[in-house]
Design a protein around this motif. Structure first.
Motif, PDB file in Angstrom:
ATOM      1  N   SER A  81       0.814  -1.212   0.000  1.00 38.15           N
ATOM      2  CA  SER A  81       0.000   0.000   0.000  1.00 38.15           C
ATOM      3  C   SER A  81       0.853   1.270   0.000  1.00 38.15           C
ATOM      4  O   SER A  81       0.540   2.229  -0.703  1.00 38.15           O
ATOM      5  CB  SER A  81      -0.926  -0.002   1.230  1.00 38.15           C
ATOM      6  OG  SER A  81      -1.751   1.126   1.225  1.00 38.15           O
ATOM      7  N   THR A  84       2.304   2.494  -3.449  1.00 41.55           N
ATOM      8  CA  THR A  84       1.334   3.197  -4.302  1.00 41.55           C
ATOM      9  C   THR A  84       1.121   4.623  -3.822  1.00 41.55           C
ATOM     10  O   THR A  84       1.090   5.572  -4.611  1.00 41.55           O
ATOM     11  CB  THR A  84      -0.009   2.452  -4.316  1.00 41.55           C
ATOM     12  OG1 THR A  84       0.194   1.108  -4.727  1.00 41.55           O
ATOM     13  CG2 THR A  84      -1.003   3.131  -5.251  1.00 41.55           C
ATOM     14  N   ALA A  85       0.983   4.786  -2.507  1.00 41.29           N
ATOM     15  CA  ALA A  85       0.772   6.116  -1.937  1.00 41.29           C
ATOM     16  C   ALA A  85       1.973   7.020  -2.169  1.00 41.29           C
ATOM     17  O   ALA A  85       1.831   8.228  -2.378  1.00 41.29           O
ATOM     18  CB  ALA A  85       0.491   5.994  -0.445  1.00 41.29           C
ATOM     19  N   THR A  88       1.663   8.178  -5.913  1.00 41.03           N
ATOM     20  CA  THR A  88       0.449   8.926  -6.267  1.00 41.03           C
ATOM     21  C   THR A  88       0.292  10.181  -5.425  1.00 41.03           C
ATOM     22  O   THR A  88      -0.354  11.135  -5.852  1.00 41.03           O
ATOM     23  CB  THR A  88      -0.803   8.055  -6.073  1.00 41.03           C
ATOM     24  OG1 THR A  88      -0.922   7.658  -4.698  1.00 41.03           O
ATOM     25  CG2 THR A  88      -0.748   6.822  -6.957  1.00 41.03           C
ATOM     26  N   SER A  91      -4.088  10.137  -0.727  1.00 42.83           N
ATOM     27  CA  SER A  91      -4.740   9.171   0.155  1.00 42.83           C
ATOM     28  C   SER A  91      -6.027   8.656  -0.468  1.00 42.83           C
ATOM     29  O   SER A  91      -6.372   7.486  -0.321  1.00 42.83           O
ATOM     30  CB  SER A  91      -5.038   9.821   1.515  1.00 42.83           C
ATOM     31  OG  SER A  91      -3.856  10.233   2.159  1.00 42.83           O
ATOM     32  N   ASN A  94      -5.547   5.967  -2.989  1.00 44.56           N
ATOM     33  CA  ASN A  94      -5.055   4.727  -2.411  1.00 44.56           C
ATOM     34  C   ASN A  94      -6.156   3.910  -1.723  1.00 44.56           C
ATOM     35  O   ASN A  94      -5.906   2.805  -1.255  1.00 44.56           O
ATOM     36  CB  ASN A  94      -3.957   5.031  -1.390  1.00 44.56           C
ATOM     37  CG  ASN A  94      -2.891   3.964  -1.351  1.00 44.56           C
ATOM     38  OD1 ASN A  94      -2.132   3.808  -2.293  1.00 44.56           O
ATOM     39  ND2 ASN A  94      -2.848   3.213  -0.260  1.00 44.56           N
ATOM     40  N   VAL A  97      -6.708   0.385  -3.116  1.00 48.03           N
ATOM     41  CA  VAL A  97      -5.586  -0.498  -2.783  1.00 48.03           C
ATOM     42  C   VAL A  97      -5.742  -1.014  -1.357  1.00 48.03           C
ATOM     43  O   VAL A  97      -5.553  -2.215  -1.082  1.00 48.03           O
ATOM     44  CB  VAL A  97      -4.248   0.253  -2.940  1.00 48.03           C
ATOM     45  CG1 VAL A  97      -3.076  -0.644  -2.548  1.00 48.03           C
ATOM     46  CG2 VAL A  97      -4.084   0.750  -4.370  1.00 48.03           C
ATOM     47  N   ASN A  98      -6.074  -0.120  -0.433  1.00 49.37           N
ATOM     48  CA  ASN A  98      -6.262  -0.523   0.959  1.00 49.37           C
ATOM     49  C   ASN A  98      -7.462  -1.445   1.132  1.00 49.37           C
ATOM     50  O   ASN A  98      -7.424  -2.392   1.937  1.00 49.37           O
ATOM     51  CB  ASN A  98      -6.435   0.716   1.850  1.00 49.37           C
ATOM     52  CG  ASN A  98      -5.109   1.364   2.208  1.00 49.37           C
ATOM     53  OD1 ASN A  98      -4.048   0.875   1.834  1.00 49.37           O
ATOM     54  ND2 ASN A  98      -5.160   2.454   2.938  1.00 49.37           N
ATOM     55  N   CYS A 206       2.547   8.451   2.333  1.00 50.32           N
ATOM     56  CA  CYS A 206       2.866   7.056   2.635  1.00 50.32           C
ATOM     57  C   CYS A 206       2.593   6.750   4.103  1.00 50.32           C
ATOM     58  O   CYS A 206       2.010   5.718   4.443  1.00 50.32           O
ATOM     59  CB  CYS A 206       4.321   6.785   2.292  1.00 50.32           C
ATOM     60  SG  CYS A 206       4.836   5.079   2.552  1.00 50.32           S
ATOM     61  N   ILE A 209      -1.385   6.665   5.017  1.00 49.08           N
ATOM     62  CA  ILE A 209      -2.250   5.538   4.651  1.00 49.08           C
ATOM     63  C   ILE A 209      -1.808   4.193   5.230  1.00 49.08           C
ATOM     64  O   ILE A 209      -2.617   3.280   5.323  1.00 49.08           O
ATOM     65  CB  ILE A 209      -2.393   5.438   3.120  1.00 49.08           C
ATOM     66  CG1 ILE A 209      -1.046   5.210   2.434  1.00 49.08           C
ATOM     67  CG2 ILE A 209      -3.071   6.673   2.556  1.00 49.08           C
ATOM     68  CD1 ILE A 209      -0.653   3.783   2.295  1.00 49.08           C
TER      69      ILE A 209
END
Length: 231
Positions: A81, A84-85, A88, A91, A94, A97-98, A206, A209
């Motif tokens: 996770s 990705t954060a 990008t 939040s 993301n 994804v979470n 990062c 999240i």
């Protein structure tokens, strides 16, 4: 008229780097090369504080609730996770994804379908840390000597301001401006760190999240224990 407004905005955007360069040059002339030492301290303090939050505070919270080794979960969150954060810087982006990761962990959808979107705008520990450190740094650049009471006020103000910050790239800068205004620090000083904010935004997003999944897992396990105890 709309086209004129768009052209004006483009001119402002194009000239912004020169404005930032002017502010940095003025700061260097006023403070000498010592300003670069301050930039280094800002970077070290931000990175160190965020790493401490990610690898010490969050694992302690997980251990308290789950009574197990928290680091496999911490590293998995960062790998699946957090990556990705990091790129990008959002939040909100993301959230899927979470959600997918919570499903892989076998969590109750009734819990994580609420906690994950909610955490994307409320659980902003990275943003709060950034605003605290950046505000103290900019106050120092202004020549202000902060008392302990003022520092505590900055921490409280930054934490409250971070709650509800939009989960979009760069939104933390808007909240930082509000914190600076509340502390009577010139808002234009924000331009000193604006040029490197993209890197800081990656780190704080990062951190924002990675705690969401941990919280969702803790809440799910906690509620399961309560329901089991009631039965």
């Amino acid at each position: 008229q709309r086209q004129m407004c768009i052209r004006d905005r483009r001119w402002i955007i194009n000239l912004a780097p020169f404005g930032i360069m002017g502010l940095v040059f003025t700061n260097v002339v006023s403070n000498g090369l010592a300003i670069f030492t301050q930039y280094g301290k800002l970077l070290l303090l931000l990175v160190g504080t965020m790493l401490f939050m990610a690898f010490v505070i969050n694992p302690i919270i997980i251990f308290i609730y789950l009574r197990c080794n928290p680091y496999p979960l911490v590293f998995r969150c960062l790998r699946e996770s957090g990556l990705t954060a990091f790129f990008t810087r959002s939040s909100a982006a993301n959230i899927p994804v979470n959600m997918a990761m919570c499903e892989k962990l076998g969590l109750d959808k009734d819990f994580y379908s609420v906690s994950i979107p909610l955490g994307a705008t409320i659980n902003m520990d990275g943003t709060a840390i950034y605003q605290c450190v950046a505000t103290i740094f900019l106050a120092t650049c202004c020549g202000m000597t902060l008392t302990l009471g003022q520092m505590v006020t900055i921490v409280v103000t930054a934490t409250l301001a971070s709650i509800g910050t939009a989960g979009t790239p760069g939104a933390g800068m808007i909240m930082l401006a509000m914190v600076l205004q509340a502390m009577n620090i010139p808002v234009d000083m924000i331009m000193i760190i604006y040029g490197v904010d993209r890197l800081f935004d990656m780190g704080r997003t990062c951190l924002n999240i990675t705690g969401d999944i941990s919280c969702a897992l803790c809440v799910t396990k906690w509620e399961s224990k309560k329901q089991t105890a009631v039965k």
